[in-house]
Structure formats: structure tokens, C-alpha cells
Design an enzyme around this catalytic site. Structure first.
Site, PDB file in Angstrom:
ATOM      1  N   CYS A  70      96.816   8.148 -47.358  1.00  0.00           N
ATOM      2  CA  CYS A  70      96.270   7.034 -46.577  1.00  0.00           C
ATOM      3  C   CYS A  70      96.272   5.744 -47.400  1.00  0.00           C
ATOM      4  CB  CYS A  70      94.842   7.352 -46.140  1.00  0.00           C
ATOM      5  SG  CYS A  70      94.008   5.980 -45.309  1.00  0.00           S
ATOM      6  N   CYS A  73      92.474   4.220 -48.149  1.00  0.00           N
ATOM      7  CA  CYS A  73      91.528   4.841 -49.071  1.00  0.00           C
ATOM      8  C   CYS A  73      91.606   4.144 -50.429  1.00  0.00           C
ATOM      9  CB  CYS A  73      91.844   6.327 -49.242  1.00  0.00           C
ATOM     10  SG  CYS A  73      91.476   7.345 -47.793  1.00  0.00           S
ATOM     11  N   HIS A 116      87.346   8.431 -45.726  1.00  0.00           N
ATOM     12  CA  HIS A 116      88.390   8.611 -44.713  1.00  0.00           C
ATOM     13  C   HIS A 116      87.908   9.448 -43.527  1.00  0.00           C
ATOM     14  CE1 HIS A 116      92.708   8.890 -43.528  1.00  0.00           C
ATOM     15  NE2 HIS A 116      92.346  10.074 -43.061  1.00  0.00           N
ATOM     16  N   ASN A 156      90.326  -0.892 -33.218  1.00  0.00           N
ATOM     17  CA  ASN A 156      90.951   0.129 -32.385  1.00  0.00           C
ATOM     18  C   ASN A 156      90.608   1.475 -33.002  1.00  0.00           C
ATOM     19  OD1 ASN A 156      92.301  -1.885 -30.916  1.00  0.00           O
ATOM     20  ND2 ASN A 156      94.056  -1.830 -32.277  1.00  0.00           N
ATOM     21  N   HIS A 167      92.024   6.079 -40.953  1.00  0.00           N
ATOM     22  CA  HIS A 167      90.887   5.612 -41.747  1.00  0.00           C
ATOM     23  C   HIS A 167      90.042   4.624 -40.925  1.00  0.00           C
ATOM     24  CE1 HIS A 167      89.244   5.035 -45.899  1.00  0.00           C
ATOM     25  NE2 HIS A 167      88.708   3.984 -45.295  1.00  0.00           N
ATOM     26  N   HIS A 169      88.719   1.539 -39.796  1.00  0.00           N
ATOM     27  CA  HIS A 169      89.083   0.158 -40.116  1.00  0.00           C
ATOM     28  C   HIS A 169      89.220  -0.655 -38.840  1.00  0.00           C
ATOM     29  CE1 HIS A 169      93.065   1.531 -38.870  1.00  0.00           C
ATOM     30  NE2 HIS A 169      93.475   0.278 -38.861  1.00  0.00           N
TER      31      HIS A 169
END
Length: 349
Positions: A70, A73, A116, A156, A167, A169
Site C-alpha cells: 500500500c 501506509c 491500513h 470515497n 487505506h 484516505h
């Protein structure tokens, strides 16, 4: 709040927001990255007048990487990510694959937590308040940039929405134009002002708060905020969250509303996760509607947040098909009053 600004290997800005003033985050990015290059342009639809962004370079953006790769992270030994520091509270950085860049605006990513496996709904109030402070700081700074007309903070969540990074965000867009939806709102509000002398945002909020209990669409109400399902909701479960004191954007939100927001918003998100009685988290879009940074419409605009899900039952999604996508004529499968009642039923005990 402590803010630390530094640069990534390709020159993009990264900012750490920490609750602890002693946090040290200025870690160098050692990745061998080339300078970022974009090819965005803004075109106007000649029939509708709407701005459309063409950003063909985004075809190559990161798409559903495994959790151990990811890019959001924190970096760790042997694995460098978009965040060079080994830990963070909240971090914001320029998107590596932006829709808007340079003369066409700016796109930023905001990571709410280094974990995460969690979600915004699982944050504590202190961290949610720090995210609000970061949204506010970015709104102020981006609004002051030459050419920026409107700042949009949003999240979203869920593959059903189209999210490609799991993740927790969100994103922050600095538009070089006023978005089509805001343009329509401004026109309606201006026409109402000319016709009645009143403010339409204030009247909508007052009307929702005045509805009798048996017909109310109010979902959650505090001393400084009210959340309600709109009368003509487009989505099966859609909630608008308004501060009681009208204000154009996050930078002008008063201290009392700012203090109350984290608790109310977290409760709202947790109710969304309990809507369908499933283990799977509810996909949603959470969108801050802010006034243009300048112009006549700014004075009458009302900051508010719109939260909605594309899920209509535990195993069915609301697709924007022929009428919605083709004609922008929305057909809702769930009566707004029923949606509000369900959102009250799943309140925290």
C-alpha cells in the site's frame, strides 16, 4: 496541532499534521523517482457550459495493490511508500497521478490514519478533530493560490464507489473553475434571494428542523449541527450535515461547531456502517460543499457536508443507469422519510 512541510523525491509537497508538538516527521524520501509529469487540460462543454477535465496520464495510476504494498501506509525497513516517515497522525501530499495540476489546479491525498485496517468511523474524536483541522488548513492555503476558484474535500470509501486504494484516505481538489453542481446551487440561491429576500440554505435547514416528529427527516441533531435526509434525496441513503450558523467554508467555522463536529460525524458514519446488518463496511461518498473562494455567490453560500451510499439493500447497489447517467433525472428506490427512520434506528445505544 503541529504542521511539518517537506518534499518527496520527485518534488511533490508532503505535510504532516500531528497532535503532538514534539513529533518529528521530516524524513527524506530516498526513492529514485523522476520528476512528476502531467497532461491535464480543462475543456468546456459547448451545450451545457460545464467544465470537463481531460487527464489521460491517470490511466497508469496505482490500482488495487496488495495490503503489503500500500502506497499510503508509512514507510518501513525495506519498503518505501508515498509517506517516508515510519509513522504519522494525519498526512497530506500532492497526488502522484493528479486530475488537476499546475495551471489547472491541484489534487492532494489526505490519509486519516497510518492503520491500513481501520476506517474513519473507527477513529477517536481527537483524530477526527485533527482531520478537520487539516481540511481547514488546506482549504485556507489552496484558496489563496492564484487561479483557484473552489476547494473540495471529500472521501470515497469502498470498491463499489470505485476506490482503488483501500487505506483510509480522502482527497482535496483545488479547482480552477466553480464546479457544475455548485454553479447550479448558486443560481438557485441567487434567484431565491432576488424573489424573496431570504437565504434558501437557511430556510431549508429551518424547515427540516421544524418538521413534526412523525414526519421528520432529521437523523441527528446537536447544539451546533443538524443532519437530515433531504426532501428530494437522490440516493437510497443520503444525509446532509449543516452547521446551525451559516458560514461559507471550513475556514470560517466557529469554535463551538468545530468542537462538536467530530462526535456527530463519527456517530453518523457508524450508523451508515450499521444500516444493512452486514459485516462488510458500507461504501459511501462524503463530500464537503464549500463556497467559491470569491465572487458574489460566496456571501449567500452555506458550508455543508453531503454523505451518501450507493447501497440500497444489503446485497443491492444503486446504479446510475439510463435516466440518471443519460438525463440526470434521478429515481430513488427508498423513500427519504423511511431512510431517516432507519438511520435513527441504528443509533449508538
Amino acid at each position: 496541532m503541529k504542521r511539518t512541510s517537506t518534499r518527496l523525491a520527485d518534488g511533490r509537497e508532503i505535510l504532516y499534521y500531528d497532535a503532538d508538538d514534539g513529533a518529528a516527521r521530516a524524513v527524506p524520501d530516498t526513492r529514485p523517482l523522476d520528476a512528476s509529469a502531467t497532461s491535464s487540460e480543462v475543456r468546456r462543454d459547448p451545450l451545457l457550459g460545464d467544465a470537463v477535465v481531460i487527464a489521460s496520464h491517470r490511466q497508469g495510476r496505482t490500482y488495487h495493490p496488495p495490503a503489503d504494498a500500500c502506497p499510503l501506509c508509512p514507510s518501513s525497513e525495506g519498503r518505501a511508500s508515498e509517506v517516508p516517515a515510519p509513522d504519522y497522525d494525519v498526512v497530506v501530499f500532492e497526488n502522484r497521478f493528479p486530475s488537476l495540476a499546475g495551471d489547472t489546479g491541484r489534487c492532494e491525498v489526505i490519509c486519516f490514519t497510518p492503520d491500513h485496517r481501520t476506517s474513519f468511523a473507527e477513529l477517536d474524536e481527537e483524530r477526527a478533530a485533527l482531520v478537520l483541522a487539516a481540511w481547514t488548513d488546506r482549504t485556507a492555503e489552496l484558496s489563496a493560490r492564484a487561479g483557484v476558484r473552489q476547494v473540495y474535500c471529500f472521501e470515497n470509501r469502498g470498491a463499489e464507489i470505485g476506490v482503488t486504494l483501500a487505506h483510509p484516505h480522502g482527497q482535496i481538489y483545488a479547482f480552477p473553475f466553480i464546479t457544475p453542481r455548485t454553479t447550479r446551487m448558486l443560481a438557485t440561491v441567487a434567484a431565491h434571494r432576488a424573489r424573496t429576500g431570504g437565504n434558501l440554505f437557511e430556510e431549508v435547514l429551518a424547515a427540516e428542523r421544524a418538521e413534526p416528529a412523525e414526519a421528520t427527516r432529521v437523523v441527528l441533531e446537536g447544539e451546533h449541527w443538524t443532519a437530515f435526509v433531504p426532501y428530494a434525496a437522490r440516493w437510497p441513503y443520503e444525509v446532509h450535515l449543516y452547521p446551525h450558523r451559516r458560514t461559507p467554508d471550513l475556514t470560517t467555522l466557529d469554535d463551538a461547531a468545530r468542537a462538536e463536529f467530530p462526535g456527530l460525524y463519527l456517530e453518523l458514519l457508524r450508523r451508515f456502517d450499521r444500516l444493512f446488518g452486514t459485516a462488510a463496511p458500507t461504501p459511501y461518498i462524503s463530500a464537503w460543499h464549500q463556497a467559491p473562494v470569491s465572487g458574489e455567490g460566496r456571501a449567500d453560500f452555506a458550508l455543508h457536508l453531503e454523505l451518501f451510499t450507493v447501497r440500497r439493500t444489503a446485497d443491492k447497489l444503486k446504479y446510475l443507469a439510463g435516466t440518471e447517467s443519460g438525463m440526470e433525472a434521478y429515481m430513488n428506490d427508498v423513500r427519504p422519510e423511511d431512510a431517516a427512520a432507519r438511520l435513527r434506528e441504528v443509533a449508538s445505544r
